[in-house]
Design an enzyme around this catalytic site. Structure first.
Site, PDB file in Angstrom:
ATOM      1  N   HIS A   1      11.239   2.371   6.703  1.00  0.00           N
ATOM      2  CA  HIS A   1      10.458   1.983   5.527  1.00  0.00           C
ATOM      3  C   HIS A   1      11.189   0.929   4.694  1.00  0.00           C
ATOM      4  O   HIS A   1      10.586  -0.016   4.206  1.00  0.00           O
ATOM      5  CB  HIS A   1      10.185   3.232   4.680  1.00  0.00           C
TER       6      HIS A   1
ATOM      7  N   HIS B   1       1.047   3.421   1.292  1.00  0.00           N
ATOM      8  CA  HIS B   1       1.467   4.740   0.815  1.00  0.00           C
ATOM      9  C   HIS B   1       0.805   5.791   1.684  1.00  0.00           C
ATOM     10  O   HIS B   1       0.162   6.711   1.199  1.00  0.00           O
ATOM     11  CB  HIS B   1       1.137   4.920  -0.671  1.00  0.00           C
TER      12      HIS B   1
END
Lengths: 224, 744, 88
Positions: free
Chosen positions: B51, B97
């Site tokens: 990420h 998200h």
């Protein structure tokens, strides 16, 4: 004409109101931070929309205790035009300057769309000169606009001609008697859920909201 | 808490539970010249997560065209910046998200909005719009309904309160996303050139300040969590869910913009994934400096937090600020006005180290560069075309039975949640606040915002088509860029920059890696050919549930410029009697279409082939037609093909259309094929000759299809046979009732 | 230190859209016994006071002025002595 646009922490339509007052109408508009305690230099006061203090306890519940509210109350008592839009309306209710309270929308959802409303009375500075029965198209944008007042209170509102706007067509939030806006007994303090500042420029799709500000200007010029 | 010692960490391979491999652990030991302690290990684990570090995607980034006349800031900062003239610039970025939203849809989506907004105002820009791209399973599933409603409510709850209009987006429903929804959020800001602010910690001795919300234990290791596959155990494993506080964010926006305006900021960076650790090391490594922190000074929400917890907390609504040396009081005064803490927690140093103290104790000491994106390892993996392609590509759309009537199919397509009206969604979003939204959601292929004080407009869109990419990652990705650009062009805007969001499965699987590789190549080639620079990007990998990867879903957020906002265009027909015409080429490709899904329940076939030269010519022709005032509507053909495109233009206008297909061929291909490089326009008959000239100059075919009527909608075959006979009211009902009736 | 627990609930007769939604949700889950649902708020306040009585009086004042809106809401409160714990 000097107009105060009060900025509470979490207000978010403050700059919009200021833009319309100053850019569209050329008025002397000022953004006033909520800690200000003297509003005596203004001819009218607007409490704009938004989410003051995040609307965390109840919409407007915490903002009503902001330092500025004492002078808003004083100005209201003096007969100064005071307009609460959306969250500003909720603050006026919490502050007891207008009767009733707000509940969450019947749909439990936020609603944002153009909405037709009918002007019911012309006795307020913000509807001055607008023929009762006039239909305006103004956007609504709120999650807690479900106006509530008990039966006795409603009867009083009707009797005193305090219902200023009603929703025409579908009621977006379930409010009592389709109420979209009310005033105090004297008529100088008005609260409304729809946003006139969002319908004040042709580029944004409707200029009906101009009538509300124009009414204020005409009212003020008549009183000068 | 008793933290394991460096020796225990090695002996018990504790780094594994943090998501680090043996080789990565060895590399850390090598960098430090000793064994890392628990805090240091945590810092590396989070910053070297997929990420944060883009370990699998970074090697491809050099493929992207990132420069151009208008690019003021390309990839590498918090967001990209493009010039729009008159001293103004647009700042924009997409972020995913996905994992947080799969677990807690409301807060996952809400904090997604909050995070991407911070990326914008940390650049000195006022956020003026947000958009979102959402993917869910089918709405017949109760869990999917819950996720969908929660995500929409979360976006609304945060965006509405913070006062940034949510002006556009897209929602797709497909089984491919059942266990792993996608939530990509895009934010757009406006900034004066002179206010553009970078995230650099420069100037040795300058103070480092934490401003905004208090720090708690929320979200520790969130970035690591986002870099793993979702499993049944995910619910247990998840870190404390971050809760968004839009009220604090609103105050933070105003305070930060006021601070930047005051001229005392050297650098500022939001604390997103990996919180203090990432913001400190990114700011230091960009500036080539170091940072010394004392975490005992960080304002806390909870007692007894360890250094590890403070360094890795992902509490929301916080920023790291490096002001000029003598400006600490200015910072404090501005933040005090908004009731927010602003505390000096350290200083900029010149030795390139991140040195963390807890009071007098040194608790971590690592080279900033080694932690940063550039210092993290990258991986090239084996790539292999997935086996499913053999089956999907063997599909022959002529196996679908030819019918005499397609009215019901058109109604069914309009009723399919992916195509249906998204009014149920966008009426929950305040899309008008800030008084800039000139073209609102549902009115055109992109939203258009004005730039107050100028005659300019900005058009914004976010697009993806996971099914097409699944069936052919390269072609599909070309198509995503082409469609985003076409959407902007249909409003009259010239595309000027894009940002991507790469949503894929586990890259360690050769098939997924192949999809990733092919799709990135496609995005890059299309961006280069269409001359739209890539100003930034985001990657979210490991989107799988129960071992099944999602459809590979690259998302493109794109920004366009209208020099004259009065020339803007919308997609609804305007007047009875207007000519309806196709600008672009005849297209009959049914592969990967909504129609095939309707008929077979599957994603099958080859997706539409993209010809970028044609695409470019088409877009130029459309822009010229709009600029010259020749057409009254423009709507790009995408999901559902020509028939759905025309139906939508009818529904939006409450008008009808009488269309005769001027080609021979299978009616289903002509009506519902999703071939690219096509735009349906409408125009007054008197403008036909002029439009013809404009189209010919760009060498783009222009084909008369029919006429706008007062309500009847008919599609007739070449030979005069009726294919669709209905009324706009029926179409509107199917299109508008679809979501409300499924969510009742 | 004292801990006050304040329950705030809509008055009878005031429409409660959230309560209605929860009731229909429960019904769709098969809880057919449910007659009605009201949704309210629960608020905890830690405060210093010299006596339980003083604490109760203070919290009463808080409830009247801010925590509940008397136009639409009722409140109930309890106060108890607690060891120095901290709300986060």
């Amino acid at each position: 004409m000097r107009v105060a646009v009060v900025v509470f922490p979490g207000s978010n339509c403050d700059r919009d109101c200021h833009h319309v007052l100053s850019e569209v109408f050329g008025l002397d508009s000022e953004l006033v931070w909520h800690t200000e305690t003297d509003l005596s230099r203004f001819d009218a006061i607007i409490l704009p929309g938004g989410f003051s203090y995040g609307d965390y306890l109840r919409s407007g519940a915490i903002a009503r205790f902001s330092p500025v509210m004492e002078s808003v109350t004083k100005a209201a008592e003096r007969g100064l035009p005071v307009l609460g839009i959306c969250n500003g309306f909720q603050i006026l209710l919490e502050a007891g300057l207008l009767p009733g309270a707000m509940l969450v929308n019947e749909s439990l959802q936020f609603r944002c769309h153009p909405q037709e409303i009918t002007v019911e009375v012309d006795r307020t500075p913000f509807t001055f000169g607008i023929k009762p029965g006039t239909v305006l198209q103004l956007p609504v944008a709120h999650g807690e606009g479900n106006y509530f007042i008990d039966e006795a209170g409603l009867a009083k509102l009707e009797a005193n001609r305090q219902i200023v706007f009603r929703y025409a067509g579908d009621n977006p939030n379930g409010s009592v008697a389709d109420i979209a806006g009310i005033c105090n007994e004297a008529g100088n303090v008005v609260g409304m859920m729809p946003h006139p500042e969002r319908a004040a420029e042709a580029l944004l799709g409707s200029t009906d909201g101009q009538q509300i500000f124009r009414a204020l200007i005409n009212y003020w010029e008549g009183r000068k | 808490m008793n933290e394991p010692t460096p020796l225990q960490i090695r002996a018990d391979q504790i780094y594994r539970s943090m998501g680090l491999t043996e080789a990565e652990y060895e590399r850390i030991c090598q960098i430090l010249g000793r064994l890392p302690n628990y805090t240091e290990l945590g810092m590396y684990a989070v910053l070297w997560s997929e990420h944060c570090a883009y370990k699998h995607t970074r090697p491809f980034f050099k493929l992207f065209p990132t420069s151009g006349e208008r690019i003021l800031q390309g990839p590498g900062e918090n967001a990209g910046v493009v010039d729009i003239g008159d001293g103004w610039a647009v700042v924009f970025k997409v972020e995913s998200h996905n994992h947080p939203s799969a677990i807690e849809p409301y807060q996952g989506a809400a904090t997604g909005v909050g995070g991407i907004l911070r990326d914008i105002f940390t650049m000195g820009a006022r956020p003026i719009a947000s958009l979102n791209s959402l993917r869910f399973g089918e709405l017949s599933d109760e869990r999917v309904k819950y996720l969908f409603q929660g995500v929409v409510a979360g976006i609304a709850g945060y965006g509405n309160a913070v006062g940034v209009p949510t002006v556009g987006g897209e929602v797709y429903f497909d089984d491919g996303y059942a266990g792993n929804p996608l939530v990509n959020v895009m934010a757009v800001g406006l900034v004066r050139h002179e206010m553009i602010t970078k995230a650099v910690a420069s100037g040795v001795g300058n103070p480092v300040m934490v401003v905004g919300a208090y720090t708690g234990r929320d979200g520790i290791h969130g970035a690591t969590f986002a870099s793993e596959e979702l499993t049944d155990a995910s619910e247990e494993k998840r870190p404390a869910v971050q809760v968004g506080d839009p009220f604090t964010e609103k105050l933070l926006i105003e305070a930060c913009l006021e601070l930047i305006e005051s001229g005392v900021v050297v650098g500022i960076q939001d604390m997103g994934a990996a919180g203090l650790t990432s913001s400190a090391c990114e700011m230091a490594s960009r500036a080539g400096s170091g940072i010394e922190l004392d975490i005992s000074l960080v304002p806390r929400r909870e007692p007894g937090m360890s250094a590890y917890e403070v360094m890795l907390s992902e509490s929301q609504e916080r920023m790291l600020v490096v002001p000029k040396k003598d400006a600490v009081d200015t910072v404090k005064a501005i933040f005090a006005k908004y009731g927010l803490p602003a505390v000096v927690v350290g200083k900029v140093t010149d030795d390139g180290m991140i040195r963390v103290f807890d009071g007098p104790d040194l608790v971590a000491e690592v080279p900033a560069k080694s932690l940063s994106t550039d210092g993290a390892p990258t991986y090239l993996r084996e790539a292999k075309p997935p086996a499913y392609l053999e089956q999907t590509r063997s599909f022959d759309s002529s196996s679908i039975r030819v019918q005499s009537d397609y009215t019901v199919d058109l109604l069914n397509l309009l009723d399919s949640p992916t195509i249906a009206s998204k009014r149920w969604v966008y009426r929950q979003y305040d899309h008008m606040v800030q008084l800039n939204t000139v073209v609102v959601p549902g009115a055109a292929d992109a939203a258009v915002l004005r730039v107050k004080g100028t005659s300019k407009g900005i058009a914004v869109t976010i697009d993806g088509n996971g099914r097409h990419v699944y069936l052919d990652p390269y072609q599909g990705a070309l198509g995503v860029v082409a469609e985003a650009a076409r959407n902007l062009v249909c409003t009259g805007a010239q595309p000027i920059g894009l940002t991507d969001g790469l949503n894929f499965g586990n890259p360690e699987k050769p098939e997924v890696y192949w999809q990733l590789q092919q799709a990135i190549r496609g995005l890059a080639d299309a961006a280069r050919e269409l001359d739209i620079p890539v100003a930034g990007g985001n990657a979210s990998l490991y989107n799988e549930s129960s071992g099944r990867p999602i459809y590979p879903t690259p998302i493109v957020g794109m920004v366009g410029l209208l020099e004259e906002i009065d020339n803007r265009m919308t997609s609804d027909f305007k007047a009875e009697g207007d000519v309806i015409a196709l600008l672009g080429w005849l297209g009959t490709e049914l592969g990967g279409s909504e129609f095939v899904k309707l008929k077979t329940g599957q994603a099958l076939g080859y997706p539409p082939r993209i010809d970028l030269a044609k695409e470019k010519a088409l877009q130029q022709a459309c822009l010229a037609a709009i600029a010259n005032g020749l057409i009254r509507s423009a709507h790009d053909i995408s999901e559902g093909g020509l028939a759905v495109c025309i139906a939508e233009s009818c529904i939006q206008a409450n008008l009808g259309a009488a269309v005769t297909l001027p080609w021979e061929g299978r009616p289903d291909e002509l009506l519902f094929g999703e071939s690219a490089a096509r735009i349906v326009v409408s125009l007054p008959p008197a403008n036909w000759e002029e439009l013809w000239k404009v189209a010919s100059e760009s060498k783009v075919p222009l084909t008369k299809l029919g006429v706008v009527t007062d309500g009847e909608v008919t599609f007739t075959a070449f030979d005069g046979r009726p294919l669709v006979v209905t009324h706009v009211d029926k179409l509107a009902k199917a299109w508008e009732d679809s979501l409300p009736k499924r969510l009742r | 230190m004292y801990k006050a627990a304040i329950k705030v609930i809509l008055k009878p007769g005031v429409l409660d859209p959230q309560g209605k939604a929860v009731a229909s949700g429960l019904a769709s889950l098969g809880f057919s016994q449910v007659k009605s649902v009201r949704v309210g708020k629960y608020i905890e306040v830690l405060l210093d006071a010299s006596s339980q009585q003083e604490a109760a009086a203070q919290v009463e004042e808080m409830a009247k002025r801010l925590l509940a809106n008397p136009v639409i809401e009722h409140y109930e409160l309890t106060v108890e002595l607690v060891e120095g714990e901290e709300l986060v």
